[in-house]
Design an enzyme around this catalytic site. Structure first.
Site, PDB file in Angstrom:
ATOM      1  N   CYS A 136     -35.465  -0.323  12.017  1.00  0.00           N
ATOM      2  CA  CYS A 136     -34.236   0.387  12.553  1.00  0.00           C
ATOM      3  C   CYS A 136     -34.882   1.725  13.381  1.00  0.00           C
ATOM      4  CB  CYS A 136     -33.139   0.729  11.823  1.00  0.00           C
ATOM      5  SG  CYS A 136     -32.755  -0.607  10.505  1.00  0.00           S
ATOM      6  N   CYS A 140       2.439   2.797  -3.180  1.00  0.00           N
ATOM      7  CA  CYS A 140       1.646   3.991  -3.913  1.00  0.00           C
ATOM      8  C   CYS A 140       1.258   5.120  -3.201  1.00  0.00           C
ATOM      9  CB  CYS A 140       0.565   3.264  -4.518  1.00  0.00           C
ATOM     10  SG  CYS A 140       0.621   1.906  -6.029  1.00  0.00           S
ATOM     11  N   HIS A 141       0.452   4.801  -1.776  1.00  0.00           N
ATOM     12  CA  HIS A 141       0.219   5.975  -0.927  1.00  0.00           C
ATOM     13  C   HIS A 141       1.023   6.707  -0.302  1.00  0.00           C
ATOM     14  CE1 HIS A 141      -4.139   4.626  -2.086  1.00  0.00           C
ATOM     15  NE2 HIS A 141      -3.504   3.478  -2.060  1.00  0.00           N
ATOM     16  N   CYS A 146       0.976  -1.121  -0.205  1.00  0.00           N
ATOM     17  CA  CYS A 146       0.202   0.227  -0.082  1.00  0.00           C
ATOM     18  C   CYS A 146       0.993   1.121  -0.081  1.00  0.00           C
ATOM     19  CB  CYS A 146      -0.858   0.008   1.096  1.00  0.00           C
ATOM     20  SG  CYS A 146      -1.733  -1.401   1.545  1.00  0.00           S
ATOM     21  N   ARG A 203     -22.285  -5.689  12.590  1.00  0.00           N
ATOM     22  CA  ARG A 203     -23.228  -5.164  13.541  1.00  0.00           C
ATOM     23  C   ARG A 203     -24.851  -4.990  13.100  1.00  0.00           C
ATOM     24  NH1 ARG A 203     -25.710  -4.964  16.464  1.00  0.00           N
ATOM     25  NH2 ARG A 203     -26.108  -3.774  18.433  1.00  0.00           N
ATOM     26  N   CYS A 255     -28.244  -6.967  14.212  1.00  0.00           N
ATOM     27  CA  CYS A 255     -29.588  -6.380  14.843  1.00  0.00           C
ATOM     28  C   CYS A 255     -30.678  -7.065  13.916  1.00  0.00           C
ATOM     29  CB  CYS A 255     -29.562  -4.970  14.204  1.00  0.00           C
ATOM     30  SG  CYS A 255     -29.413  -3.713  15.423  1.00  0.00           S
ATOM     31  N   CYS A 264     -36.232   1.535  16.860  1.00  0.00           N
ATOM     32  CA  CYS A 264     -35.405   1.634  18.358  1.00  0.00           C
ATOM     33  C   CYS A 264     -34.637   2.794  18.368  1.00  0.00           C
ATOM     34  CB  CYS A 264     -34.569   0.203  18.401  1.00  0.00           C
ATOM     35  SG  CYS A 264     -35.587  -1.177  18.858  1.00  0.00           S
ATOM     36  N   HIS A 265     -33.873   3.006  17.069  1.00  0.00           N
ATOM     37  CA  HIS A 265     -32.726   3.961  17.236  1.00  0.00           C
ATOM     38  C   HIS A 265     -33.071   5.398  17.092  1.00  0.00           C
ATOM     39  CE1 HIS A 265     -29.706   0.719  17.490  1.00  0.00           C
ATOM     40  NE2 HIS A 265     -30.265   0.275  16.673  1.00  0.00           N
TER      41      HIS A 265
END
Lengths: 259, 136
Positions: free
Chosen positions: A175, A78-79, A75, A216, A220, A178-179
């Site tokens: 979602c 290039c970076h 990586c 995650r 849920c 709840c959130h």
């Protein structure tokens, strides 16, 4: 001195009190899940020597410099130094050259691997992919989430919002129920956060490991007794786009620690 | 509220009168002791994820929904029955899951598809238990 002086001090204090109260009511109501955790977990996240996610960041820093067989390119070749990734995680998912769909940071890393390094794609959720994602996202710690103003993203964000509001599963939950509607209340004894993706990849105590937002989201969905989307489904990218747009301006914490 | 018979494949039909289901789904009263175990079980009734209740030994209870304590004073058994079977009949936007409905649900996980959350017998047990939770 006194009456006058004392009077003005009192006036000053009253003004400060009034302004503080005002600031509290005007304060943005959005907050990272960090603020919904107990002090011990906050301390664990704040201390790099105690935050288990830093192990992945360290491993990712090594991988950043590692050359791969086919192209013999790292990586860094290039970076440059990984610090050059500052700000990148704050604006993902995004369109990238050669893709007709927005990609997450993990997907972008894998594109780099397969196209530029001619290496194998890292498996979803693998330790290497989480480590590289963690070290890249860590370079944006304390930076505000800043999704690009790209009109091509709008339909994907809208699709993500529709999924966020879709009631699904045997428990028939969305979602948002709840959130949005119940954030701050307790689900099985744990405070429901507002679901801002500020810390990903996160070290989740329940996992005893570092994991992605996709992981995650799958948790849920399983809890709602809904069928999780297929591992490569565009729905995860759409949801991530919507959540990042919704969290615009909140600061990244990678690696976050969560219960 | 109307006076309609609800019938779904594989589920026992029931009649709603007003805001209640007057008759037990099974034709007989449930057992409150079994009902208590169902309510406390996090994978069966799942009630304590969202509600709190008189279960001092259960540490992790929810605050999303009204406490179960006093439910037997606030509601009759008939009213409790409809609220468990399908609370959306009373409030379309309720967060309360439909415990005895399988149609109109999206993307249900394969292992649960076509099955209600609780059986008719389990619902009657839960109704019998909740009816015992009077205000102190």
């Amino acid at each position: 001195m006194s009456g006058l002086r004392r009077g003005s001090v009192c006036l000053g204090l009253c003004l400060v009190a009034a302004l503080t109260a005002n600031a509290q009511t005007d304060a943005p109501s959005r907050r990272s899940g960090y603020h919904d955790m107990g002090k011990p977990l906050q301390a664990m996240q704040d201390d790099d020597m105690a935050n288990p996610g830093m192990l992945w960041v360290g491993e990712g820093a090594n991988l950043w410099n590692q050359r791969f067989a086919a192209a013999d390119k790292s990586c860094a070749d290039c970076h440059g130094a990984v610090q050059s990734m500052s700000g990148v995680a704050a604006r993902y998912p995004a369109f990238t050259a050669g893709s007709d769909q927005p990609v997450t940071l993990e997907q972008r890393i894998n594109l780099c691997r397969t196209q530029n390094q001619r290496a194998d794609r890292l498996a979803d959720g693998s330790r290497e992919l989480m480590a590289l994602t963690a070290v890249v996202a860590h370079q944006s710690r304390n930076q505000p989430i800043a999704p690009p103003d790209d009109p091509r993203l709008r339909p994907f964000i809208a699709a993500g919002e529709a999924l966020y509001r879709l009631r699904q599963g045997q428990l028939n939950l969305s979602c948002a129920q709840c959130h949005d509607d119940n954030a701050g209340r307790k689900l099985a004894g744990v405070t429901i956060p507002q679901a801002h993706p500020t810390g990903y990849p996160i070290y989740r105590l329940e996992w005893q490991s570092l994991g992605s937002l996709k992981r995650r989201l799958r948790n849920c969905l399983v809890g709602m007794r809904a069928e999780p989307y297929a591992p490569d489904a565009p729905e995860y990218v759409q949801l991530e786009l919507f959540l990042m747009d919704r969290a615009r301006g909140l600061k990244l914490e990678t690696p976050g620690v969560r219960p | 509220m109307g006076n309609a018979v609800h019938a779904e494949d594989g589920l026992r039909p029931y009649r709603i009168v007003g805001d209640a289901i007057p008759a037990p789904l099974t034709g007989e009263a449930g057992d409150p002791e079994r009902g208590r175990a169902i309510v406390a079980n996090r994978r069966v009734g799942m009630c304590l994820r969202c509600h709190s209740g008189p279960f001092p030994q259960e540490r992790f209870q929810g605050t999303l929904a009204p406490p179960l304590t006093g439910a037997g004073s606030r509601w009759t058994e008939k009213q409790l029955r409809l609220r468990i079977v399908d609370a959306a009949q009373l409030n379309r936007d309720t967060i309360m899951p439909p415990y005895y409905r399988t149609d109109g649900l999206e993307r249900v996980a394969k292992g649960f598809a076509g099955k209600p959350i609780l059986s008719a017998e389990q619902i009657e047990d839960v109704v019998a238990f909740l009816a015992t939770l009077k205000d102190q």
